[in-house]
Scaffold this motif. Structure first.
Motif, mmCIF file in Angstrom:
data_model
loop_
_atom_site.group_PDB
_atom_site.id
_atom_site.type_symbol
_atom_site.label_atom_id
_atom_site.label_comp_id
_atom_site.label_asym_id
_atom_site.label_seq_id
_atom_site.Cartn_x
_atom_site.Cartn_y
_atom_site.Cartn_z
ATOM 1 N N GLY A 178 0.791 -1.225 0.000
ATOM 2 C CA GLY A 178 0.000 0.000 0.000
ATOM 3 C C GLY A 178 0.818 1.267 0.000
ATOM 4 N N GLU A 179 2.142 1.140 0.038
ATOM 5 C CA GLU A 179 3.023 2.301 0.021
ATOM 6 C C GLU A 179 3.772 2.396 -1.307
ATOM 7 N N ALA A 180 4.245 3.599 -1.586
ATOM 8 C CA ALA A 180 5.106 3.847 -2.739
ATOM 9 C C ALA A 180 6.342 4.588 -2.267
ATOM 10 N N MET A 181 7.420 4.460 -3.035
ATOM 11 C CA MET A 181 8.616 5.271 -2.828
ATOM 12 C C MET A 181 9.016 5.878 -4.154
ATOM 13 N N ASP A 182 9.440 7.148 -4.083
ATOM 14 C CA ASP A 182 10.007 7.855 -5.224
ATOM 15 C C ASP A 182 11.449 8.203 -4.901
ATOM 16 N N VAL A 183 12.331 8.018 -5.882
ATOM 17 C CA VAL A 183 13.729 8.430 -5.759
ATOM 18 C C VAL A 183 14.074 9.249 -6.994
ATOM 19 N N SER A 184 14.599 10.449 -6.766
ATOM 20 C CA SER A 184 15.028 11.322 -7.862
ATOM 21 C C SER A 184 16.541 11.455 -7.827
ATOM 22 N N PHE A 185 17.161 11.569 -9.008
ATOM 23 C CA PHE A 185 18.621 11.570 -9.076
ATOM 24 C C PHE A 185 19.117 12.120 -10.408
ATOM 25 N N ARG A 186 20.407 12.452 -10.405
ATOM 26 C CA ARG A 186 21.129 12.878 -11.605
ATOM 27 C C ARG A 186 22.484 12.183 -11.620
ATOM 28 N N ARG A 211 3.993 -0.697 -4.014
ATOM 29 C CA ARG A 211 3.867 -2.094 -3.574
ATOM 30 C C ARG A 211 2.399 -2.456 -3.400
ATOM 31 N N TRP A 212 1.948 -3.419 -4.188
ATOM 32 C CA TRP A 212 0.609 -3.972 -4.108
ATOM 33 C C TRP A 212 0.669 -5.313 -3.377
ATOM 34 N N PRO A 213 -0.476 -5.920 -3.036
ATOM 35 C CA PRO A 213 -0.459 -7.205 -2.333
ATOM 36 C C PRO A 213 0.265 -8.323 -3.096
ATOM 37 N N ASP A 214 0.319 -8.235 -4.428
ATOM 38 C CA ASP A 214 0.957 -9.308 -5.202
ATOM 39 C C ASP A 214 1.924 -8.797 -6.255
ATOM 40 N N ALA A 215 2.293 -7.496 -6.205
ATOM 41 C CA ALA A 215 3.120 -6.933 -7.267
ATOM 42 C C ALA A 215 3.828 -5.667 -6.811
ATOM 43 N N VAL A 216 4.854 -5.308 -7.571
ATOM 44 C CA VAL A 216 5.467 -3.984 -7.490
ATOM 45 C C VAL A 216 5.281 -3.333 -8.854
ATOM 46 N N ILE A 217 4.740 -2.118 -8.848
ATOM 47 C CA ILE A 217 4.516 -1.361 -10.070
ATOM 48 C C ILE A 217 5.611 -0.306 -10.164
ATOM 49 N N VAL A 218 6.323 -0.282 -11.289
ATOM 50 C CA VAL A 218 7.431 0.649 -11.479
ATOM 51 C C VAL A 218 7.048 1.685 -12.532
ATOM 52 N N VAL A 249 5.375 -4.166 -14.423
ATOM 53 C CA VAL A 249 4.481 -4.771 -13.441
ATOM 54 C C VAL A 249 5.138 -6.097 -13.090
ATOM 55 N N ALA A 250 5.637 -6.206 -11.864
ATOM 56 C CA ALA A 250 6.427 -7.371 -11.481
ATOM 57 C C ALA A 250 5.779 -8.104 -10.318
ATOM 58 N N PRO A 251 5.717 -9.426 -10.376
ATOM 59 C CA PRO A 251 5.193 -10.166 -9.224
ATOM 60 C C PRO A 251 6.074 -9.952 -8.003
ATOM 61 N N PHE A 252 5.440 -9.822 -6.836
ATOM 62 C CA PHE A 252 6.191 -9.597 -5.606
ATOM 63 C C PHE A 252 5.339 -10.046 -4.431
ATOM 64 N N ASP A 253 5.936 -10.804 -3.530
ATOM 65 C CA ASP A 253 5.234 -11.399 -2.394
ATOM 66 C C ASP A 253 4.743 -10.331 -1.418
ATOM 67 N N GLY A 254 3.437 -10.242 -1.261
ATOM 68 C CA GLY A 254 2.862 -9.273 -0.344
ATOM 69 C C GLY A 254 2.953 -9.674 1.108
ATOM 70 N N GLU A 255 3.287 -10.912 1.383
ATOM 71 C CA GLU A 255 3.365 -11.393 2.763
ATOM 72 C C GLU A 255 4.718 -11.121 3.393
ATOM 73 N N GLY A 256 5.751 -10.980 2.573
ATOM 74 C CA GLY A 256 7.104 -10.826 3.097
ATOM 75 C C GLY A 256 7.400 -9.400 3.524
ATOM 76 N N THR A 257 8.425 -9.259 4.365
ATOM 77 C CA THR A 257 8.921 -7.950 4.760
ATOM 78 C C THR A 257 9.833 -7.435 3.656
ATOM 79 N N ALA A 258 9.618 -6.206 3.244
ATOM 80 C CA ALA A 258 10.427 -5.635 2.167
ATOM 81 C C ALA A 258 10.938 -4.259 2.566
ATOM 82 N N SER A 259 12.035 -3.872 1.946
ATOM 83 C CA SER A 259 12.576 -2.529 2.110
ATOM 84 C C SER A 259 12.963 -2.011 0.736
ATOM 85 N N ALA A 260 13.078 -0.687 0.626
ATOM 86 C CA ALA A 260 13.362 -0.090 -0.674
ATOM 87 C C ALA A 260 14.037 1.254 -0.485
#
Length: 195
Positions: free
Chosen positions: A61-69, A134-141, A155-166
């Motif tokens: 249910g969260e998103a992260m944005d990273v900006s860079f040059r 991060r969705w329950p079953d995917a990460v959307i980039v 659109v990549a499959p990703f385990d919604g049950e696991g602990t993740a960091s980004a």
């Protein structure tokens, strides 16, 4: 896009420390160690787990944005966002300079890595932002250059049950001089639609 909260550079933990760090509070300049990279097995036959990724928790249910040059002039220079569950389950999404072209893509790793990429040579000189939701079953980039339109990258499959960091990542597989200036790191509500 939803309202976002700035994540302080001090909130994250590095998977592998860069060669050098400098910050004025607003931006973070990170210098890659020569030979740093992230890849597992597929096509090349090797495992690299020496990327520089500054990670903080990423919940469903969260998103992260990273900006860079970055200058984008060394073979395989790369930067973007890294999403990690463990050594064998992770995603790196962003840009990479290879064979004279700047490519936008993602590597999705579930024990073995895959890679998708498309050229964005017109993004040279731009501030690039990569967003992961991060969705329950995917990460959307998604990604964009400067204030341009958001582009769906993966659109990549990703385990919604696991602990993740980004968080922000960089790697310099072939040289020691890559310096990436990270200009923004934020957390917000995940995108709710693909289209």
């Amino acid at each position: 896009m939803p309202e976002s909260d700035i994540i302080p550079w001090s909130e994250g933990s590095w998977t592998h420390a860069p060669a050098h760090l400098a910050s004025d509070g607003d931006h973070l300049d990170a210098t890659a160690v020569e030979g740093s990279d992230a890849w597992r097995h597929t096509a090349y036959g090797f495992v690299h787990d020496t990327e520089h990724a500054l990670l903080a928790p990423l919940e469903v249910g969260e998103a992260m944005d990273v900006s860079f040059r970055a200058p984008w002039d060394g073979q395989f220079d790369q930067a973007g966002v890294f999403v990690r569950t463990d050594d064998e389950h992770w995603i790196k999404a962003g840009v990479e300079y290879a064979d004279g072209h700047l490519g936008l893509g993602a590597v999705v790793t579930d024990i073995r890595s895959d890679w998708s990429v498309g050229y964005v040579d017109d993004w040279h000189g731009s501030e690039i932002t990569v967003r992961v939701s991060r969705w329950p079953d995917a990460v959307i980039v998604r990604a964009r250059a400067d204030d341009g339109e958001w582009r769906l990258v993966r659109v990549a499959p990703f385990d919604g049950e696991g602990t993740a960091s980004a968080g922000p990542f960089l790697a310099g597989p072939t040289r020691s001089e890559l310096v990436v200036r990270f200009t923004r790191w934020t957390r917000s509500t995940a995108d709710v639609a693909l289209h």
